[in-house]
Design an enzyme around this catalytic site. Structure first.
Site, PDB file in Angstrom:
ATOM      1  CB  ILE A 619      -0.936   0.004   1.225  1.00 19.74           C
ATOM      2  CG1 ILE A 619      -2.007  -1.091   1.103  1.00 19.74           C
ATOM      3  CG2 ILE A 619      -1.592   1.376   1.407  1.00 19.74           C
ATOM      4  CD1 ILE A 619      -3.145  -0.791   0.167  1.00 19.74           C
ATOM      5  CD  GLN A 622       0.068   2.115  -6.901  1.00 18.56           C
ATOM      6  OE1 GLN A 622       0.997   1.414  -7.293  1.00 18.56           O
ATOM      7  NE2 GLN A 622      -0.561   2.969  -7.696  1.00 18.56           N
ATOM      8  CD  GLU A 623      -2.523   5.379  -1.241  1.00 16.83           C
ATOM      9  OE1 GLU A 623      -2.349   6.542  -1.635  1.00 16.83           O
ATOM     10  OE2 GLU A 623      -3.634   4.840  -1.208  1.00 16.83           O
ATOM     11  CB  SER A 624       3.760   7.806  -0.214  1.00 17.13           C
ATOM     12  OG  SER A 624       4.384   6.726   0.466  1.00 17.13           O
ATOM     13  CE1 TYR A 731      -3.532   2.872  -3.980  1.00 19.68           C
ATOM     14  CE2 TYR A 731      -4.945   1.001  -3.485  1.00 19.68           C
ATOM     15  CZ  TYR A 731      -4.107   2.018  -3.065  1.00 19.68           C
ATOM     16  OH  TYR A 731      -3.845   2.170  -1.730  1.00 19.68           O
TER      17      TYR A 731
END
Length: 763
Positions: A619, A622-624, A731
């Site tokens: 997570i 992928q997010e940051s 995502y």
């Protein structure tokens, strides 16, 4: 008498002492604010003394810069550490003393103190020996860069010419000189720089700056020299930077008299796009308009496209105003009257005046269909009769219905309506892709198999569609062909590649490339000019280090690039580690593409929340991209990109303190809250990572909307392919893939892509 002479001698001695000491005190008082100068003077004498002992000739020429360097070098070799320190302090003063008077009243830099950015406490360049000369040149480089920023180009060039010979960053002074204040007179120097700098990134920046600068000043011959051949083909999707370059190319050719029909066609397509075109395309559009291509008819076409759309209200209004004094003014007035509520077109009492009322009515109904397809389709036949709609107009409206039905959770009846009413010849590329997804959703495998061959070459190359071609071949009984196609897909490190490998019972294609065992730091990096420059900028604490990092990644050998990535990883520079993979396209370097920062924190809150650490990392990656300080345009913050409101709710639920968004840049606080929220999503959606990831990205309320409502059975891949939002669709694929990769990197063991309960879930 003896006593008298003794007193006389004593008085004379005191007088002599006072007379000899006073100049010293006066000198000290005069230089009291520059005590370092006094120390430098003493050090300078020591250097000269060393030079005298070693070489009498060197002393005679001590005022020349060349021999000063030799003296310093000799002193450095055999003198003790105290003498080395004295040499370092004396370099700047002695160098200044030997400077010839610069031309044009340019004063050389008199840096007697080392700038903070070059202080001895900062990082050393591991690829260069820290010599007095290097320290001095760093000072001069900072002065030269500052001079450029202040507009004193002559001073900067004088410093470079006289003090920066052989210094790794000297090329950057030429770059600053060219781009800080572009001028036509510098064009010959630009060409020389592009030819001699051997710096890919700086060449690209210089070229971009001067292409734009020269285009604005109508120096089109020079623009074409810089661009060279046509940058891109017109039938491919271009980003804004690429569009600007293509526009500059066509603009220059047009104004040089070399334009053909492709220039006007490209400009027309660009104008009709509703997205705002890049600033670099304004010149082409202006040239295109001056040559008579921007007609009222074309403006009307752009207006109609904007009018139908759900967005672009401001664009629609602007175009309406520009058409208010044309032959289309009555139609525009009628359409704008219907803009907010196009369904009024079906009111019994509503009338459209004018000769082209049918066309205006059709456009209004198109907007109605785009905004509310379900209501519009019930009135479609009545509308066609009322306004005598042509067959061509009917098909145009049907295209809008088709896009509306296929872009959301369509029923089988709506999909069948599209197949029955819209001829395949009128299916746009978007409609084909949407129809493929609905065929997958409703298990219409023959349609999937056949329709794949009608996609564009680019779409057919995408790994998801290659998987679905193989899958559909298996579903319709073409087992041998399916196995061949699935075998090809199974070599790709992607969600669908891993899925294909799983279905063929093959090992997952991690394709993990590691740093060769023979590679030893620094290896050949001492000869890598980009790497040397990178570390020099790091010593100077200069943001331009990131440019040199890209240069390293793009131009270095694989071993050099991986060694630098290893340095980044081991020194905690996570952004550089990932950037080395992205910029250099070394996708197989998994250790650097998927780093493991804050490992203890992730493990701590994985244990606390009972969420697998690999899923937390997936997570976060992928997010940051594992940047703890990043903030998204919508306000999400930190490693796990938490929205402040979400953080507040999670904190309240768990009775944790929360002071606001500033807390979320703290890695531990962010991971603590993010893992708790992710655990909530897993609990809410039956420990299904696919649904939890989709909820984390798009919001938990979407999951119920996207679920099956007809009792049909869909597996995980069918569900993921039909997630309506492209961002969320990709995502989820990435997070599940990254989860498996992190498990491999953390444990060395290969795990399943999907668990049995996720495969058998009723989506």
């Amino acid at each position: 008498m003896k006593i008298f002479f003794r007193k006389l001698i004593l008085c004379l001695s005191v007088l002599f002492f006072i007379t000899s000491v006073t100049p010293v005190f006066n000198a000290y008082a005069a230089d009291n604010t520059t005590s370092s100068t006094k120390k430098s003077t003493a050090a300078k004498k020591k250097v000269v003394k060393v030079a005298k002992k070693k070489n009498a000739r060197a002393l005679k020429k001590a005022n020349t810069r060349k021999n000063i360097k030799k003296a310093i070098s000799k002193a450095q070799i055999k003198s003790n550490s105290k003498k080395k320190t004295a040499v370092k302090k004396s370099v700047a003063n002695k160098s200044v003393a030997s400077v010839k008077k610069p031309p044009l009243n340019v004063k050389p830099p008199f840096n007697k103190e080392t700038p903070k950015s070059v202080s001895d406490s900062m990082l050393k360049n591991p690829l260069l020996e820290t010599t007095p000369k290097l320290v001095m040149q760093r000072n001069y480089f900072v002065d030269a860069k500052t001079a450029i920023k202040k507009g004193d180009e002559q001073k900067a060039l004088y410093i470079k010419r006289n003090y920066l010979k052989g210094y790794p960053l000297a090329v950057w002074i030429d770059y600053y000189y060219l781009v800080e204040d572009p001028k036509i007179e510098k064009y010959s120097q630009v060409k020389q720089f592009l030819k001699q700098s051997h710096h890919q990134e700086l060449n690209s920046y210089v070229k971009s700056v001067y292409i734009d600068y020269l285009s604005k000043r109508k120096q089109y011959k020079k623009v074409l020299e810089l661009i060279g051949k046509k940058p891109f083909e017109d039938n491919v999707e271009l980003n804004s930077v690429q569009l600007s370059r293509q526009c500059r190319y066509y603009e220059a050719r047009w104004n040089r008299g070399f334009a053909d029909s492709s220039a006007s066609v490209f400009a027309s397509k660009l104008y009709l796009r509703l997205k705002q075109y890049p600033q670099g395309c304004e010149g082409l559009i202006s040239t295109w308009a001056k040559h008579g291509y921007l007609t009222d008819k074309l403006t009307l076409e752009r207006f109609e496209r904007a009018y139908i759309s759900r967005n672009y209200e401001q664009t629609t209004q602007n175009l309406a105003r520009s058409l208010s004094n044309t032959v289309y003014k009555d139609r525009i007035l009628a359409l704008m009257d219907l803009y907010d509520d196009p369904s009024k077109i079906m009111d019994e009492k509503y009338q459209i005046n004018g000769d082209d009322k049918s066309r205006a009515a059709v456009l209004a109904f198109k907007r109605f269909a785009n905004l509310n397809a379900k209501d519009a389709i019930e009135l479609f036949d009545k509308f066609c009769k009322k306004y005598d709609v042509t067959d061509h107009q009917r098909l145009e409206i049907m295209q809008i219905f088709a896009q509306s039905f296929l872009s959301r959770q369509a029923t089988i009846e709506e999909v069948t309506w599209v197949d029955r009413n819209l001829p395949a010849v009128l299916w746009t590329e978007d409609i084909k892709i949407m129809r493929m997804r609905k065929a997958i959703w409703f298990s219409q495998w023959q349609i999937v198999y056949d329709l794949y061959d009608h996609l564009t070459e680019y779409d057919r190359s995408l790994i998801n569609w290659r998987y679905w071609k193989a899958r559909s071949a298996r579903e319709i009984g073409r087992i041998e062909q399916s196995n061949q196609l699935m075998e090809q897909v199974s070599t790709d490190r992607s969600f669908f590649g891993f899925l294909a490998a799983t279905e063929l019972s093959k090992p997952l294609p991690f394709n993990h490339e590691k740093l060769p065992e023979k590679a030893v730091w620094p290896g050949k990096l001492k000869h890598n000019k980009a790497a040397v420059r990178f570390f020099e900028f790091k010593v100077l604490n200069d943001y331009c280090a990131s440019v040199e990092w890209k240069e390293v990644a793009k131009t270095s050998t694989n071993e050099d690039a991986l060694l630098m990535a290893e340095w980044a990883l081991s020194s905690g520079n996570i952004a550089y580690s990932i950037s080395s993979v992205v910029a250099g396209k070394r996708w197989d370097a998994l250790d650097y593409r998927f780093p493991k920062p804050y490992l203890e924190l992730y493990q701590k809150y994985s244990d606390y929340s009972n969420v697998p650490i690999s899923f937390l990392y997936g997570i976060s990656r992928q997010e940051s991209m594992l940047n703890p300080n990043i903030k998204s345009p919508v306000g999400a913050v930190g490693l796990m990109q938490l929205m402040p409101d979400t953080a507040k709710l999670v904190s309240k639920k768990n009775k944790w303190s929360y002071r606001g968004p500033s807390d979320l840049v703290n890695p531990e606080y962010n991971i603590r809250l993010g893992s708790a929220y992710l655990k909530d999503m897993l609990n809410r959606f039956d420990n299904n990572r696919i649904l939890a990831a989709a909820a984390y990205n798009a919001g938990p309320g979407r999951i119920k909307i996207w679920a099956s409502k007809d009792g049909g059975v869909r597996d995980s891949a069918m569900y993921i392919e039909n997630i309506p939002f492209k961002e969320t669709r990709l995502y989820v694929q990435n997070v599940i893939l990254y989860d498996v990769i992190y498990k491999k990197l953390l444990t060395g063991k290969e795990d399943n892509l999907l668990y049995s309960h996720e495969k058998n879930y009723r989506y």
